[in-house]
Structures are given as structure tokens and as C-alpha cells.
Enzyme design. Structure first.
Site, mmCIF file in Angstrom:
data_model
loop_
_atom_site.group_PDB
_atom_site.id
_atom_site.type_symbol
_atom_site.label_atom_id
_atom_site.label_comp_id
_atom_site.label_asym_id
_atom_site.label_seq_id
_atom_site.Cartn_x
_atom_site.Cartn_y
_atom_site.Cartn_z
ATOM 1 N N CYS A 100 0.810 -1.224 0.000
ATOM 2 C CA CYS A 100 0.000 0.000 0.000
ATOM 3 C C CYS A 100 0.845 1.276 0.000
ATOM 4 O O CYS A 100 0.294 2.376 -0.082
ATOM 5 C CB CYS A 100 -0.957 0.017 1.188
ATOM 6 S SG CYS A 100 -0.145 0.302 2.779
ATOM 7 N N CYS A 122 13.930 -0.083 11.926
ATOM 8 C CA CYS A 122 13.407 0.729 13.025
ATOM 9 C C CYS A 122 12.009 1.174 12.613
ATOM 10 O O CYS A 122 11.854 2.048 11.760
ATOM 11 C CB CYS A 122 14.363 1.913 13.201
ATOM 12 S SG CYS A 122 13.932 3.002 14.535
#
Ligand code: ZN
Length: 134
Positions: A100, A122
């Protein structure tokens, strides 16, 4: 770049909370140490909160002490995409959901963490939904 799941800005705003929208669609960053999954040890799979694509496994999550959930690899390389990010005067690699286009976080490497890849994905907790294993 086109994505398998594409929605208009208005559709994303309707689906996501304002905080989710800010991170996933505007590449915002959650404050450190406050994210829902920073220290989570639960066994399971982390999916994209915007589209549900499975992105990371608890098996590759490690304690980075950096304040955000950290993984040393994605569930599969084709689940994510990498984009050079030079904002904030730094050279970083942004990680997005390949399905997406949602912003997930950044990946760093060569930091010396004792994990198999020496990489640190991260990732913002708010970009993810954990599905605990049965
Ligand atoms: Zn997604």
C-alpha cells in the site's frame, strides 16, 4: 510506483486514526519509547496497519534499546520497499509497505548489533498490528 492497494487521501483519512495517518501516509515518526510494541516479546506476526500485509515476524525482533520496535529482517523481501530519504539532512533508507506504500520506518545497517544481518529495521508501532500466534 503503483501499489496493489491504492486509496485516495480522503479514504485513508477515513480509515486511519489521525495519528496512524500522520505516520503511515505522511511519513511521520512516533515518539521513542511510547509505541505499543517497543518492548513486546509476544510471538506472532506484525502486519501493516493500513492494508494488513504481513511484514515482520516476532522471530526477527530484537532489543535495540533505540525506542522503537526493531527487526533484523522483513518477513520476506518483497513485502517492503526501500526509498532513499535525505530529509532532515541525513541519508537514510525509508522502509515502506510494498502493498500500500504506507510508511513504516527506516532501516540502518552496520551498527554492530549482535543479530544475523547487522541491520535494524526501526519501525513505528503505529504502522503495525500484531497478530499473536495461536
Ligand atoms: Zn500496507
Amino acid at each position: 510506483m503503483s501499489y496493489e492497494i491504492e486509496k485516495t487521501d480522503a479514504e485513508w483519512r477515513a480509515q486511519l486514526s489521525p495519528q496512524e495517518y500522520k505516520v503511515l501516509r505522511q511519513a511521520g515518526t512516533e515518539a521513542p519509547f511510547v509505541g505499543e510494541y517497543t518492548d513486546t516479546k509476544t510471538v506472532g506476526v506484525y502486519s501493516c496497519r493500513a492494508c494488513g500485509s504481513e511484514l515482520f515476524s516476532s522471530e526477527t525482533k530484537f532489543d535495540s534499546h533505540c525506542g522503537w520496535p526493531s527487526y533484523y529482517a522483513p518477513l520476506a523481501e518483497d513485502r517492503v520497499e526501500y526509498i532513499e530519504d535525505t530529509t532532515l539532512g541525513m541519508r537514510r533508507v525509508e522502509v515502506r509497505c510494498a502493498t500500500c506504500g504506507g510508511h513504516l520506518g527506516h532501516v540502518f545497517e552496520g551498527e554492530g548489533y549482535a543479530n544475523p544481518t547487522d541491520q535494524r529495521y526501526c519501525i513505528n508501532s503505529i504502522s503495525l498490528t500484531l497478530k499473536p500466534a495461536e
